[in-house]
Design an enzyme around this catalytic site. Sequence first.
Site, PDB file in Angstrom:
ATOM      1  N   CYS A   4       0.821  -1.217   0.000  1.00  0.00           N
ATOM      2  CA  CYS A   4       0.000   0.000   0.000  1.00  0.00           C
ATOM      3  C   CYS A   4       0.858   1.273   0.000  1.00  0.00           C
ATOM      4  O   CYS A   4       1.563   1.555   0.974  1.00  0.00           O
ATOM      5  CB  CYS A   4      -0.912  -0.039   1.231  1.00  0.00           C
ATOM      6  SG  CYS A   4      -1.730   1.505   1.615  1.00  0.00           S
ATOM      7  N   CYS A  51      -0.003   3.842   2.755  1.00  0.00           N
ATOM      8  CA  CYS A  51       0.476   3.318   4.046  1.00  0.00           C
ATOM      9  C   CYS A  51       1.951   3.659   4.235  1.00  0.00           C
ATOM     10  O   CYS A  51       2.372   4.091   5.314  1.00  0.00           O
ATOM     11  CB  CYS A  51       0.298   1.804   4.118  1.00  0.00           C
ATOM     12  SG  CYS A  51      -1.393   1.209   3.917  1.00  0.00           S
TER      13      CYS A  51
END
Length: 147
Positions: free
Chosen positions: A62, A65
């Site tokens: 991600c 993230c």
Amino acid sequence: MKKAIWLPFALLLLVASTTWAGNKNPKADEGIRFNSASWAEVLKKAKAENRLIFLDAYASWCGPCKMLQKNVFTQKEVGDYFNKKFINVKIDMERGEGPMLAQRYPLEAYPTLFFINGNGKVVKKAIGYMSPDELLNVAKSVTGKGL
């Protein structure tokens, strides 16, 4: 003669590699300190200390993230607040205890940031990347006050 040419170059490489390795992320020590205990231990600690858990539910692939980790969680102001107010946990929701927690705390997207009490109840959930100020505002809305 050839040794004299290579010696300064070798020293330069040594100094440069040491400098780069040593400065990976100097701000990391100022930011949020994440607990690496098991989920059961984290819940137990939260209940005993009457503190909320901040759970960063992420995935290794991600992008947002990774941006949170690099640009937000490393900020001193964020670290000061979160380290004082919460038990901080980061869990890859696709590995280890992650899949079990993803069933308990359903995800709509990554990253999902949970604020959870010692009984395991979600108090607040935020989704997606946010700036340090936005994250602090979310955290303060959960704790109800500043430092």
